[in-house]
Design a protein around this motif. Structure first.
Motif, PDB file in Angstrom:
ATOM      1  N   TYR A  22       0.813  -1.217   0.000  1.00 33.13           N
ATOM      2  CA  TYR A  22       0.000   0.000   0.000  1.00 33.13           C
ATOM      3  C   TYR A  22       0.846   1.267   0.000  1.00 33.13           C
ATOM      4  O   TYR A  22       0.454   2.299  -0.553  1.00 33.13           O
ATOM      5  CB  TYR A  22      -0.919   0.023   1.219  1.00 33.13           C
ATOM      6  N   ASN A  23       2.011   1.196   0.642  1.00 36.81           N
ATOM      7  CA  ASN A  23       2.892   2.373   0.773  1.00 36.81           C
ATOM      8  C   ASN A  23       4.294   2.031   0.280  1.00 36.81           C
ATOM      9  O   ASN A  23       5.286   2.246   0.975  1.00 36.81           O
ATOM     10  CB  ASN A  23       2.944   2.842   2.234  1.00 36.81           C
ATOM     11  N   GLY A  24       4.352   1.504  -0.927  1.00 31.58           N
ATOM     12  CA  GLY A  24       5.624   1.054  -1.470  1.00 31.58           C
ATOM     13  C   GLY A  24       6.683   2.123  -1.577  1.00 31.58           C
ATOM     14  O   GLY A  24       7.875   1.831  -1.531  1.00 31.58           O
ATOM     15  N   HIS A  25       6.241   3.380  -1.701  1.00 32.29           N
ATOM     16  CA  HIS A  25       7.215   4.480  -1.830  1.00 32.29           C
ATOM     17  C   HIS A  25       8.088   4.620  -0.590  1.00 32.29           C
ATOM     18  O   HIS A  25       9.135   5.277  -0.630  1.00 32.29           O
ATOM     19  CB  HIS A  25       6.478   5.793  -2.091  1.00 32.29           C
ATOM     20  N   GLU A  26       7.678   3.984   0.524  1.00 30.86           N
ATOM     21  CA  GLU A  26       8.466   4.036   1.765  1.00 30.86           C
ATOM     22  C   GLU A  26       9.561   2.962   1.789  1.00 30.86           C
ATOM     23  O   GLU A  26      10.366   2.933   2.716  1.00 30.86           O
ATOM     24  CB  GLU A  26       7.548   3.813   2.972  1.00 30.86           C
ATOM     25  N   TYR A  27       9.592   2.098   0.769  1.00 36.44           N
ATOM     26  CA  TYR A  27      10.440   0.914   0.827  1.00 36.44           C
ATOM     27  C   TYR A  27      11.427   0.843  -0.333  1.00 36.44           C
ATOM     28  O   TYR A  27      11.135   1.280  -1.446  1.00 36.44           O
ATOM     29  CB  TYR A  27       9.581  -0.352   0.797  1.00 36.44           C
ATOM     30  N   ALA A  28      12.568   0.227  -0.033  1.00 37.75           N
ATOM     31  CA  ALA A  28      13.550  -0.119  -1.067  1.00 37.75           C
ATOM     32  C   ALA A  28      14.298  -1.361  -0.595  1.00 37.75           C
ATOM     33  O   ALA A  28      14.715  -1.436   0.564  1.00 37.75           O
ATOM     34  CB  ALA A  28      14.514   1.030  -1.317  1.00 37.75           C
ATOM     35  N   PHE A  29      14.443  -2.361  -1.463  1.00 36.32           N
ATOM     36  CA  PHE A  29      15.094  -3.620  -1.104  1.00 36.32           C
ATOM     37  C   PHE A  29      15.520  -4.332  -2.388  1.00 36.32           C
ATOM     38  O   PHE A  29      15.167  -3.906  -3.494  1.00 36.32           O
ATOM     39  CB  PHE A  29      14.152  -4.513  -0.284  1.00 36.32           C
ATOM     40  N   GLU A  30      16.266  -5.420  -2.232  1.00 41.78           N
ATOM     41  CA  GLU A  30      16.765  -6.125  -3.414  1.00 41.78           C
ATOM     42  C   GLU A  30      15.824  -7.260  -3.802  1.00 41.78           C
ATOM     43  O   GLU A  30      14.772  -7.462  -3.196  1.00 41.78           O
ATOM     44  CB  GLU A  30      18.214  -6.589  -3.226  1.00 41.78           C
ATOM     45  N   CYS A  31      16.214  -8.022  -4.834  1.00 39.49           N
ATOM     46  CA  CYS A  31      15.265  -8.919  -5.493  1.00 39.49           C
ATOM     47  C   CYS A  31      14.904 -10.158  -4.682  1.00 39.49           C
ATOM     48  O   CYS A  31      13.771 -10.645  -4.768  1.00 39.49           O
ATOM     49  CB  CYS A  31      15.767  -9.310  -6.883  1.00 39.49           C
ATOM     50  N   ALA A  32      15.836 -10.702  -3.896  1.00 39.99           N
ATOM     51  CA  ALA A  32      15.512 -11.886  -3.105  1.00 39.99           C
ATOM     52  C   ALA A  32      14.484 -11.548  -2.028  1.00 39.99           C
ATOM     53  O   ALA A  32      13.518 -12.286  -1.813  1.00 39.99           O
ATOM     54  CB  ALA A  32      16.771 -12.481  -2.482  1.00 39.99           C
ATOM     55  N   THR A  33      14.695 -10.421  -1.355  1.00 39.75           N
ATOM     56  CA  THR A  33      13.731  -9.972  -0.359  1.00 39.75           C
ATOM     57  C   THR A  33      12.372  -9.744  -0.996  1.00 39.75           C
ATOM     58  O   THR A  33      11.333 -10.053  -0.408  1.00 39.75           O
ATOM     59  CB  THR A  33      14.222  -8.687   0.324  1.00 39.75           C
ATOM     60  N   ALA A  34      12.359  -9.222  -2.206  1.00 34.42           N
ATOM     61  CA  ALA A  34      11.100  -8.984  -2.916  1.00 34.42           C
ATOM     62  C   ALA A  34      10.330 -10.279  -3.117  1.00 34.42           C
ATOM     63  O   ALA A  34       9.104 -10.333  -2.928  1.00 34.42           O
ATOM     64  CB  ALA A  34      11.373  -8.320  -4.264  1.00 34.42           C
ATOM     65  N   VAL A  35      11.030 -11.346  -3.482  1.00 34.84           N
ATOM     66  CA  VAL A  35      10.367 -12.635  -3.696  1.00 34.84           C
ATOM     67  C   VAL A  35       9.752 -13.142  -2.392  1.00 34.84           C
ATOM     68  O   VAL A  35       8.607 -13.611  -2.365  1.00 34.84           O
ATOM     69  CB  VAL A  35      11.361 -13.667  -4.263  1.00 34.84           C
ATOM     70  N   ILE A  36      10.489 -13.034  -1.290  1.00 32.82           N
ATOM     71  CA  ILE A  36       9.969 -13.487  -0.003  1.00 32.82           C
ATOM     72  C   ILE A  36       8.735 -12.684   0.391  1.00 32.82           C
ATOM     73  O   ILE A  36       7.735 -13.237   0.885  1.00 32.82           O
ATOM     74  CB  ILE A  36      11.056 -13.381   1.085  1.00 32.82           C
ATOM     75  N   ILE A  37       8.773 -11.376   0.178  1.00 28.77           N
ATOM     76  CA  ILE A  37       7.624 -10.525   0.480  1.00 28.77           C
ATOM     77  C   ILE A  37       6.410 -10.962  -0.333  1.00 28.77           C
ATOM     78  O   ILE A  37       5.288 -11.037   0.181  1.00 28.77           O
ATOM     79  CB  ILE A  37       7.970  -9.051   0.194  1.00 28.77           C
ATOM     80  N   ILE A  38       6.608 -11.251  -1.593  1.00 33.76           N
ATOM     81  CA  ILE A  38       5.520 -11.709  -2.468  1.00 33.76           C
ATOM     82  C   ILE A  38       4.945 -13.026  -1.965  1.00 33.76           C
ATOM     83  O   ILE A  38       3.720 -13.206  -1.917  1.00 33.76           O
ATOM     84  CB  ILE A  38       6.024 -11.843  -3.915  1.00 33.76           C
ATOM     85  N   PHE A  39       5.799 -13.952  -1.562  1.00 37.86           N
ATOM     86  CA  PHE A  39       5.314 -15.229  -1.030  1.00 37.86           C
ATOM     87  C   PHE A  39       4.477 -15.010   0.234  1.00 37.86           C
ATOM     88  O   PHE A  39       3.410 -15.620   0.396  1.00 37.86           O
ATOM     89  CB  PHE A  39       6.491 -16.158  -0.723  1.00 37.86           C
ATOM     90  N   TYR A  40       4.964 -14.148   1.134  1.00 32.91           N
ATOM     91  CA  TYR A  40       4.199 -13.862   2.349  1.00 32.91           C
ATOM     92  C   TYR A  40       2.820 -13.283   2.009  1.00 32.91           C
ATOM     93  O   TYR A  40       1.808 -13.674   2.589  1.00 32.91           O
ATOM     94  CB  TYR A  40       4.957 -12.875   3.235  1.00 32.91           C
TER      95      TYR A  40
END
Length: 271
Positions: free
Chosen positions: A107-125
């Motif tokens: 919802y507030n993605g503009h507050e976040y920055a991270f790399e691709c592996a973390t992105a995949v884990i977030i998507i799975f969650y």
């Protein structure tokens, strides 16, 4: 090949009127591979396919969220929900519900920055949250920590080598001649969306060819080897999570004219 309760499931025998096109497409892909995908019940199979669809949807949502790509050194998060750790990870604040913190990234993605592996884990969650509901998610994932490939044991991920890429899988693109000054581009963790499209955080939703093209721009000056889609696959296994599924009716996919079906509770048996 798909097996349920040790029996081969023939796609032609499925009651297609009970399936969405999206679920049917994934089942056809699974059926076409020589690998065996085995489930104890049709409920487990239905849950697994539902999670795959939610992984796809969550990938699209993350792409639209405004969250940026960043190395661990430059990662950032919304401090109302997370504490940024010294190594660039995000630790859930003790006063915050896990589902709220995961949803906030979308919802507030503009507050976040991270790399691709973390992105995949977030998507799975996020996909699991959407399939088991807030209460179950908060109970299972009470102490979330996001950093690279670290994840809660209830998020059961299996890594292996293969070529049976299914929607919802994490597929890895290797860049063997990456520029040592930018090690973040030694590869790209992507989510398989369908037979032609992938989502890579920092690259976007695009084709296999385009991802390779982008990675090749990140190589060292004397590069000789192109980036390529590797045989490394990470897949979310959902059997144990299926017991927490938000479901109100039993799943009946088999044509009643070609099978004997009995339902006990939420479990459907086929003879």
């Amino acid at each position: 090949m798909i097996k349920v309760n040790h029996q081969i499931v023939k796609i032609s025998d499925l009651n297609n009127s009970s399936l969405t096109k999206e679920k049917a497409d994934i089942l056809k892909q699974m059926d076409a591979y020589r690998e065996v995908y085995e489930y104890a019940t049709f409920d487990q199979l239905d849950f697994d396919v539902s999670v795959k669809l939610q992984i796809i949807e969550s990938s699209v949502l993350l792409r639209k969220s405004g969250a940026k790509f960043a190395t661990f050194a430059r990662s950032r998060c919304n401090e109302k929900y997370w504490k940024r750790t010294d190594n660039g990870g995000f630790q859930l604040l003790p006063t915050v519900s896990p589902h709220q913190a995961i949803d906030d990234i979308f919802y507030n993605g503009h507050e976040y920055a991270f790399e691709c592996a973390t992105a995949v884990i977030i998507i799975f969650y996020k996909a699991v949250l959407n399939n088991i509901g807030k209460a179950n998610f908060n109970r299972l994932f009470a102490d979330l920590y996001l950093h690279d490939w670290q994840y809660d044991e209830d998020l059961e991920l299996h890594g292996y080598k293969g070529s049976d890429y299914l929607p919802g899988d994490c597929a890895y693109f290797k860049n063997p001649d990456y520029n040592p000054d930018t090690p973040q581009w030694k590869g790209e963790n992507t989510v398989v969306l369908d037979e032609t499209l992938y989502f890579g955080h920092g690259i976007g939703i695009t084709t296999r060819e385009r991802i390779i093209e982008v990675l090749n721009l990140k190589r060292k000056d004397d590069a000789k080897q192109s980036a390529y889609l590797s045989d490394e696959i990470v897949r979310l296994h959902t059997a144990h999570l299926s017991y927490f599924a938000v479901r109100y009716e039993p799943v009946v996919w088999y044509d009643r004219n070609s099978a004997i079906i009995s339902t006990i509770g939420s479990i459907t048996y086929v003879a």
